[in-house]
Scaffold this motif. Structure first.
Motif, PDB file in Angstrom:
ATOM      1  N   ILE A  74       0.819  -1.225   0.000  1.00 27.97           N
ATOM      2  CA  ILE A  74       0.000   0.000   0.000  1.00 27.97           C
ATOM      3  C   ILE A  74       0.848   1.268   0.000  1.00 27.97           C
ATOM      4  O   ILE A  74       0.444   2.297  -0.528  1.00 27.97           O
ATOM      5  CB  ILE A  74      -1.006   0.006   1.180  1.00 27.97           C
ATOM      6  N   GLY A  75       2.048   1.211   0.549  1.00 25.64           N
ATOM      7  CA  GLY A  75       2.893   2.397   0.627  1.00 25.64           C
ATOM      8  C   GLY A  75       3.748   2.657  -0.602  1.00 25.64           C
ATOM      9  O   GLY A  75       4.494   3.638  -0.642  1.00 25.64           O
ATOM     10  N   ASN A  76       3.647   1.809  -1.622  1.00 23.55           N
ATOM     11  CA  ASN A  76       4.454   2.006  -2.823  1.00 23.55           C
ATOM     12  C   ASN A  76       4.112   3.340  -3.486  1.00 23.55           C
ATOM     13  O   ASN A  76       2.945   3.612  -3.775  1.00 23.55           O
ATOM     14  CB  ASN A  76       4.214   0.882  -3.838  1.00 23.55           C
ATOM     15  N   ALA A  77       5.129   4.124  -3.725  1.00 26.58           N
ATOM     16  CA  ALA A  77       4.929   5.413  -4.395  1.00 26.58           C
ATOM     17  C   ALA A  77       4.829   5.202  -5.903  1.00 26.58           C
ATOM     18  O   ALA A  77       5.404   4.248  -6.446  1.00 26.58           O
ATOM     19  CB  ALA A  77       6.102   6.339  -4.080  1.00 26.58           C
ATOM     20  N   PRO A  78       4.108   6.077  -6.591  1.00 28.31           N
ATOM     21  CA  PRO A  78       4.057   5.975  -8.056  1.00 28.31           C
ATOM     22  C   PRO A  78       5.461   6.105  -8.641  1.00 28.31           C
ATOM     23  O   PRO A  78       6.303   6.828  -8.109  1.00 28.31           O
ATOM     24  CB  PRO A  78       3.190   7.167  -8.472  1.00 28.31           C
ATOM     25  N   SER A  79       5.717   5.373  -9.713  1.00 26.81           N
ATOM     26  CA  SER A  79       6.999   5.466 -10.409  1.00 26.81           C
ATOM     27  C   SER A  79       6.776   4.998 -11.844  1.00 26.81           C
ATOM     28  O   SER A  79       5.760   4.370 -12.149  1.00 26.81           O
ATOM     29  CB  SER A  79       8.057   4.606  -9.719  1.00 26.81           C
ATOM     30  N   PRO A  80       7.741   5.270 -12.731  1.00 23.24           N
ATOM     31  CA  PRO A  80       7.592   4.827 -14.127  1.00 23.24           C
ATOM     32  C   PRO A  80       7.469   3.306 -14.261  1.00 23.24           C
ATOM     33  O   PRO A  80       6.882   2.818 -15.209  1.00 23.24           O
ATOM     34  CB  PRO A  80       8.871   5.319 -14.802  1.00 23.24           C
ATOM     35  N   GLU A  81       7.986   2.558 -13.295  1.00 21.49           N
ATOM     36  CA  GLU A  81       7.917   1.103 -13.362  1.00 21.49           C
ATOM     37  C   GLU A  81       6.605   0.548 -12.829  1.00 21.49           C
ATOM     38  O   GLU A  81       6.329  -0.641 -12.968  1.00 21.49           O
ATOM     39  CB  GLU A  81       9.064   0.462 -12.553  1.00 21.49           C
ATOM     40  N   ARG A  82       5.799   1.409 -12.164  1.00 19.49           N
ATOM     41  CA  ARG A  82       4.590   0.933 -11.502  1.00 19.49           C
ATOM     42  C   ARG A  82       3.337   1.414 -12.216  1.00 19.49           C
ATOM     43  O   ARG A  82       3.260   2.546 -12.662  1.00 19.49           O
ATOM     44  CB  ARG A  82       4.554   1.418 -10.055  1.00 19.49           C
ATOM     45  N   THR A  83       2.366   0.532 -12.266  1.00 20.06           N
ATOM     46  CA  THR A  83       1.046   0.857 -12.791  1.00 20.06           C
ATOM     47  C   THR A  83       0.083   0.875 -11.617  1.00 20.06           C
ATOM     48  O   THR A  83       0.086  -0.051 -10.792  1.00 20.06           O
ATOM     49  CB  THR A  83       0.593  -0.218 -13.811  1.00 20.06           C
ATOM     50  N   LYS A  84      -0.734   1.901 -11.529  1.00 20.61           N
ATOM     51  CA  LYS A  84      -1.752   1.931 -10.480  1.00 20.61           C
ATOM     52  C   LYS A  84      -2.795   0.868 -10.819  1.00 20.61           C
ATOM     53  O   LYS A  84      -3.338   0.840 -11.907  1.00 20.61           O
ATOM     54  CB  LYS A  84      -2.402   3.314 -10.415  1.00 20.61           C
ATOM     55  N   ARG A  85      -3.036  -0.019  -9.875  1.00 20.14           N
ATOM     56  CA  ARG A  85      -4.017  -1.094 -10.052  1.00 20.14           C
ATOM     57  C   ARG A  85      -5.032  -0.986  -8.922  1.00 20.14           C
ATOM     58  O   ARG A  85      -4.657  -0.926  -7.755  1.00 20.14           O
ATOM     59  CB  ARG A  85      -3.343  -2.462 -10.024  1.00 20.14           C
ATOM     60  N   VAL A  86      -6.290  -0.963  -9.263  1.00 16.84           N
ATOM     61  CA  VAL A  86      -7.351  -0.852  -8.273  1.00 16.84           C
ATOM     62  C   VAL A  86      -7.900  -2.247  -8.003  1.00 16.84           C
ATOM     63  O   VAL A  86      -8.293  -2.958  -8.926  1.00 16.84           O
ATOM     64  CB  VAL A  86      -8.476   0.085  -8.767  1.00 16.84           C
ATOM     65  N   ILE A  87      -7.889  -2.615  -6.742  1.00 22.16           N
ATOM     66  CA  ILE A  87      -8.423  -3.914  -6.330  1.00 22.16           C
ATOM     67  C   ILE A  87      -9.671  -3.648  -5.507  1.00 22.16           C
ATOM     68  O   ILE A  87      -9.617  -2.968  -4.488  1.00 22.16           O
ATOM     69  CB  ILE A  87      -7.375  -4.704  -5.513  1.00 22.16           C
ATOM     70  N   SER A  88     -10.793  -4.158  -5.962  1.00 24.03           N
ATOM     71  CA  SER A  88     -12.062  -3.972  -5.271  1.00 24.03           C
ATOM     72  C   SER A  88     -12.534  -5.313  -4.734  1.00 24.03           C
ATOM     73  O   SER A  88     -12.420  -6.329  -5.413  1.00 24.03           O
ATOM     74  CB  SER A  88     -13.119  -3.418  -6.239  1.00 24.03           C
ATOM     75  N   THR A  89     -13.062  -5.298  -3.520  1.00 21.19           N
ATOM     76  CA  THR A  89     -13.581  -6.532  -2.956  1.00 21.19           C
ATOM     77  C   THR A  89     -15.042  -6.350  -2.572  1.00 21.19           C
ATOM     78  O   THR A  89     -15.450  -5.282  -2.125  1.00 21.19           O
ATOM     79  CB  THR A  89     -12.789  -6.978  -1.711  1.00 21.19           C
ATOM     80  N   ILE A  90     -15.795  -7.396  -2.767  1.00 18.45           N
ATOM     81  CA  ILE A  90     -17.178  -7.458  -2.319  1.00 18.45           C
ATOM     82  C   ILE A  90     -17.324  -8.825  -1.675  1.00 18.45           C
ATOM     83  O   ILE A  90     -17.054  -9.850  -2.300  1.00 18.45           O
ATOM     84  CB  ILE A  90     -18.169  -7.326  -3.493  1.00 18.45           C
ATOM     85  N   ILE A  91     -17.700  -8.846  -0.422  1.00 20.11           N
ATOM     86  CA  ILE A  91     -17.867 -10.113   0.287  1.00 20.11           C
ATOM     87  C   ILE A  91     -19.322 -10.196   0.736  1.00 20.11           C
ATOM     88  O   ILE A  91     -19.806  -9.318   1.455  1.00 20.11           O
ATOM     89  CB  ILE A  91     -16.908 -10.213   1.486  1.00 20.11           C
ATOM     90  N   ILE A  92     -20.015 -11.230   0.286  1.00 19.81           N
ATOM     91  CA  ILE A  92     -21.427 -11.409   0.623  1.00 19.81           C
ATOM     92  C   ILE A  92     -21.630 -12.851   1.065  1.00 19.81           C
ATOM     93  O   ILE A  92     -21.373 -13.779   0.288  1.00 19.81           O
ATOM     94  CB  ILE A  92     -22.337 -11.111  -0.593  1.00 19.81           C
ATOM     95  N   PRO A  93     -22.066 -13.059   2.301  1.00 18.80           N
ATOM     96  CA  PRO A  93     -22.357 -14.434   2.714  1.00 18.80           C
ATOM     97  C   PRO A  93     -23.635 -14.916   2.031  1.00 18.80           C
ATOM     98  O   PRO A  93     -24.597 -14.164   1.901  1.00 18.80           O
ATOM     99  CB  PRO A  93     -22.542 -14.328   4.227  1.00 18.80           C
TER     100      PRO A  93
END
Length: 184
Positions: free
Chosen positions: A153-172
């Motif tokens: 989570i603390g990774n700073a943006p850089s030319p080598e990094r792509t911002k990736r959004v991870i979404s979770t939905i948990i439903i019993p």
């Protein structure tokens, strides 16, 4: 306006997401990452988030007659607690879940609009997985996921990094001990 309404506004939630990497940003930097948000709207929504103490102004610099503010996320204030969620009505939960789903759909559409779409290369996917877990096993799974996310989570943006959004939905689903329709 309560905290949940403040956070779960279409533009404000997008602004908050820009700070989830732990980095500070100016309004100009936010405008570059949210080019479809009009400048006046961006400033108005930033002001609302600061007044609600979800964002904090951490720096102010005089630049050509104006003051440029640097904002950071007040992480504790940006989280909806279990108690706050319990106070929401069914209609509020459905409304905010639909907002979440619409935002997710819009993000996916923006990805699909790119010239070069490659799910494997880009790490894009959507899938559903059913797990049979006791409450203890489920809490262990959540703890494991938190540890994995905390590592990155603390990774700073850089030319080598792509911002990736991870979404979770948990439903019993279903009742305890009952098999699903497929007999799994």
């Amino acid at each position: 306006m309560n905290k949940i309404e403040t956070i779960l506004h279409p533009v404000r939630i997008r602004i908050i997401q820009q700070f989830l990497n732990g980095q500070a940003a100016t309004a100009k930097q936010l405008a570059n990452t949210l080019p479809d948000v009009p400048q006046a709207t961006l400033y108005r929504q930033l002001d609302i988030l600061v007044k609600a103490e979800i964002l904090a102004v951490t720096e102010q610099n005089q630049i050509r007659g104006t003051i440029e503010k640097t904002y950071e996320l007040n992480t504790g204030a940006a989280i909806v607690t279990n108690e706050e969620a319990k106070e929401m009505s069914k209609e509020d939960h459905l409304k905010f879940f639909m907002l979440f789903a619409v935002h997710l759909t819009k993000s996916f559409e923006e990805y699909l609009d790119k010239d070069s779409v490659d799910f494997e290369r880009d790490g894009v996917g959507y899938r559903q997985l059913a797990l049979h877990l006791s409450d203890g096993e489920f809490n262990e799974l959540l703890g494991d996921l938190r540890q994995v996310f905390a590592k990155y989570i603390g990774n700073a943006p850089s030319p080598e990094r792509t911002k990736r959004v991870i979404s979770t939905i948990i439903i019993p689903e279903g009742e305890r001990g009952k098999e699903d329709e497929e007999g799994n």
